[in-house]
Design a protein around this motif. Structure first.
Motif, PDB file in Angstrom:
ATOM      1  N   ARG A  18     -10.362  10.223  10.844  1.00  0.00           N
ATOM      2  CA  ARG A  18      -9.166  10.921  10.359  1.00  0.00           C
ATOM      3  C   ARG A  18      -9.071  11.024   8.848  1.00  0.00           C
ATOM      4  N   LEU A  19     -10.035  10.448   8.120  1.00  0.00           N
ATOM      5  CA  LEU A  19      -9.902  10.307   6.671  1.00  0.00           C
ATOM      6  C   LEU A  19     -11.105  10.831   5.903  1.00  0.00           C
ATOM      7  N   THR A  20     -10.844  11.212   4.676  1.00  0.00           N
ATOM      8  CA  THR A  20     -11.893  11.512   3.700  1.00  0.00           C
ATOM      9  C   THR A  20     -11.753  10.501   2.574  1.00  0.00           C
ATOM     10  N   LEU A  21     -12.851   9.876   2.203  1.00  0.00           N
ATOM     11  CA  LEU A  21     -12.868   8.932   1.084  1.00  0.00           C
ATOM     12  C   LEU A  21     -13.628   9.611  -0.042  1.00  0.00           C
ATOM     13  N   ARG A  22     -12.983   9.751  -1.184  1.00  0.00           N
ATOM     14  CA  ARG A  22     -13.505  10.564  -2.278  1.00  0.00           C
ATOM     15  C   ARG A  22     -13.099   9.961  -3.612  1.00  0.00           C
ATOM     16  N   PRO A  23     -13.643  10.484  -4.715  1.00  0.00           N
ATOM     17  CA  PRO A  23     -13.173  10.019  -6.032  1.00  0.00           C
ATOM     18  C   PRO A  23     -11.726  10.443  -6.263  1.00  0.00           C
ATOM     19  N   PHE A  24     -11.035   9.703  -7.103  1.00  0.00           N
ATOM     20  CA  PHE A  24      -9.688  10.111  -7.490  1.00  0.00           C
ATOM     21  C   PHE A  24      -9.768  11.356  -8.349  1.00  0.00           C
ATOM     22  N   ARG A  25      -8.715  12.174  -8.275  1.00  0.00           N
ATOM     23  CA  ARG A  25      -8.597  13.399  -9.064  1.00  0.00           C
ATOM     24  C   ARG A  25      -7.299  13.347  -9.861  1.00  0.00           C
ATOM     25  N   PRO A  26      -7.212  14.095 -10.951  1.00  0.00           N
ATOM     26  CA  PRO A  26      -5.981  14.084 -11.751  1.00  0.00           C
ATOM     27  C   PRO A  26      -4.727  14.403 -10.941  1.00  0.00           C
ATOM     28  N   GLU A  27      -4.838  15.254  -9.951  1.00  0.00           N
ATOM     29  CA  GLU A  27      -3.666  15.612  -9.150  1.00  0.00           C
ATOM     30  C   GLU A  27      -3.179  14.468  -8.252  1.00  0.00           C
ATOM     31  N   ASP A  28      -3.928  13.362  -8.175  1.00  0.00           N
ATOM     32  CA  ASP A  28      -3.491  12.189  -7.410  1.00  0.00           C
ATOM     33  C   ASP A  28      -2.500  11.330  -8.198  1.00  0.00           C
ATOM     34  N   ALA A  29      -2.357  11.593  -9.478  1.00  0.00           N
ATOM     35  CA  ALA A  29      -1.578  10.710 -10.357  1.00  0.00           C
ATOM     36  C   ALA A  29      -0.152  10.487  -9.870  1.00  0.00           C
ATOM     37  N   ALA A  30       0.532  11.515  -9.424  1.00  0.00           N
ATOM     38  CA  ALA A  30       1.928  11.355  -8.993  1.00  0.00           C
ATOM     39  C   ALA A  30       2.020  10.441  -7.773  1.00  0.00           C
ATOM     40  N   ASP A  31       1.121  10.610  -6.814  1.00  0.00           N
ATOM     41  CA  ASP A  31       1.139   9.747  -5.632  1.00  0.00           C
ATOM     42  C   ASP A  31       0.775   8.307  -5.979  1.00  0.00           C
ATOM     43  N   VAL A  32      -0.211   8.129  -6.859  1.00  0.00           N
ATOM     44  CA  VAL A  32      -0.586   6.775  -7.290  1.00  0.00           C
ATOM     45  C   VAL A  32       0.594   6.120  -8.003  1.00  0.00           C
ATOM     46  N   HIS A  33       1.235   6.854  -8.858  1.00  0.00           N
ATOM     47  CA  HIS A  33       2.404   6.321  -9.569  1.00  0.00           C
ATOM     48  C   HIS A  33       3.496   5.907  -8.582  1.00  0.00           C
ATOM     49  N   ALA A  34       3.716   6.697  -7.550  1.00  0.00           N
ATOM     50  CA  ALA A  34       4.718   6.356  -6.532  1.00  0.00           C
ATOM     51  C   ALA A  34       4.356   5.051  -5.824  1.00  0.00           C
ATOM     52  N   VAL A  35       3.082   4.878  -5.495  1.00  0.00           N
ATOM     53  CA  VAL A  35       2.651   3.641  -4.836  1.00  0.00           C
ATOM     54  C   VAL A  35       2.858   2.457  -5.767  1.00  0.00           C
ATOM     55  N   TRP A  36       2.431   2.600  -7.021  1.00  0.00           N
ATOM     56  CA  TRP A  36       2.501   1.499  -7.968  1.00  0.00           C
ATOM     57  C   TRP A  36       3.931   1.129  -8.340  1.00  0.00           C
ATOM     58  N   ASN A  37       4.891   1.909  -7.909  1.00  0.00           N
ATOM     59  CA  ASN A  37       6.292   1.580  -8.142  1.00  0.00           C
ATOM     60  C   ASN A  37       7.031   1.269  -6.852  1.00  0.00           C
ATOM     61  N   ASP A  38       6.297   1.131  -5.769  1.00  0.00           N
ATOM     62  CA  ASP A  38       6.858   0.808  -4.457  1.00  0.00           C
ATOM     63  C   ASP A  38       7.082  -0.704  -4.361  1.00  0.00           C
ATOM     64  N   GLU A  39       8.260  -1.109  -3.907  1.00  0.00           N
ATOM     65  CA  GLU A  39       8.591  -2.537  -3.849  1.00  0.00           C
ATOM     66  C   GLU A  39       7.634  -3.344  -2.976  1.00  0.00           C
ATOM     67  N   THR A  40       7.228  -2.794  -1.851  1.00  0.00           N
ATOM     68  CA  THR A  40       6.308  -3.519  -0.969  1.00  0.00           C
ATOM     69  C   THR A  40       4.969  -3.730  -1.654  1.00  0.00           C
ATOM     70  N   TYR A  41       4.454  -2.695  -2.308  1.00  0.00           N
ATOM     71  CA  TYR A  41       3.202  -2.834  -3.043  1.00  0.00           C
ATOM     72  C   TYR A  41       3.355  -3.872  -4.154  1.00  0.00           C
ATOM     73  N   LEU A  42       4.424  -3.758  -4.918  1.00  0.00           N
ATOM     74  CA  LEU A  42       4.609  -4.653  -6.065  1.00  0.00           C
ATOM     75  C   LEU A  42       4.734  -6.117  -5.652  1.00  0.00           C
ATOM     76  N   ARG A  43       5.258  -6.365  -4.468  1.00  0.00           N
ATOM     77  CA  ARG A  43       5.419  -7.756  -4.010  1.00  0.00           C
ATOM     78  C   ARG A  43       4.080  -8.497  -3.970  1.00  0.00           C
ATOM     79  N   PHE A  44       3.029  -7.792  -3.573  1.00  0.00           N
ATOM     80  CA  PHE A  44       1.717  -8.434  -3.415  1.00  0.00           C
ATOM     81  C   PHE A  44       0.695  -7.978  -4.460  1.00  0.00           C
ATOM     82  N   ALA A  45       1.096  -7.135  -5.400  1.00  0.00           N
ATOM     83  CA  ALA A  45       0.166  -6.606  -6.392  1.00  0.00           C
ATOM     84  C   ALA A  45      -0.358  -7.723  -7.284  1.00  0.00           C
TER      85      ALA A  45
END
Length: 169
Positions: free
Chosen positions: A5-32
């Motif tokens: 179900r997935l494609t694993l690829r290099p990151f692209r500049p257009e991923d920045a907004a989604d990455v930023h959203a993850v890095w500011n997610d409380e669940t992610y931050l709890r274990f980061a």
């Protein structure tokens, strides 16, 4: 690289907004892990954080949406051992994407890159990461006491691994 179900690829500049959203997610931050700045992070530099091996953006094949990240970190190319690190976006959690992508990259590392061991370390109180390790086929080895330093403080790590013999038979 692809899985069912997935494609694993290099990151692209257009991923920045989604990455930023993850890095500011409380669940992610709890274990980061401590050491990765999330405020205004430079995407190309940040995705290489602590990486000594390939870094993959994980996207759903059905719509191309970024749902996660998998990287090989702390790779010892002499001993041919590595550790796998991952995160899943809030909109991708609970769907098995993490286990599928972790299993895909771990098997690739063992079968294609001739790694002899892929480790996975998860906070013992991170039930979701424990489920990912087990669903991806990793074997539990024990607990590393007081070994993690996260944004939530110090804690114990559950140690898992995959080795080539795990695929025998």
């Amino acid at each position: 690289m692809t899985s069912e179900r997935l494609t694993l690829r290099p990151f692209r500049p257009e991923d920045a907004a989604d990455v930023h959203a993850v890095w500011n997610d409380e669940t992610y931050l709890r274990f980061a892990p401590v050491g990765l700045s999330t405020a205004g992070a430079d995407l190309p530099r940040a995705v290489e954080w602590c990486s000594s091996g390939p870094v993959f953006a994980v996207e759903r094949r059905e719509d191309g949406r970024l749902v996660g990240h998998v990287a090989l970190i702390r790779t010892d190319w002499t001993a041919m051992v590595t550790e796998i690190h991952y995160w899943t976006a809030p909109w991708g959690r609970g769907s098995g994407y993490a286990a599928e992508s972790v299993r895909t990259v771990a098997r690739w590392a063992l079968n294609t890159r001739n790694m002899t061991r892929v480790a996975l370390l998860a906070m013992v109180d991170n039930a979701a990461s424990i489920r990912v390790a087990e669903a991806a086929g990793f074997r539990f080895e024990g607990v590393l006491r007081n070994a993690a330093l996260t944004r939530s403080g110090r804690g114990d790590l559950a140690a898992y691994s995959l080795i080539p013999a795990d695929f025998a038979g």
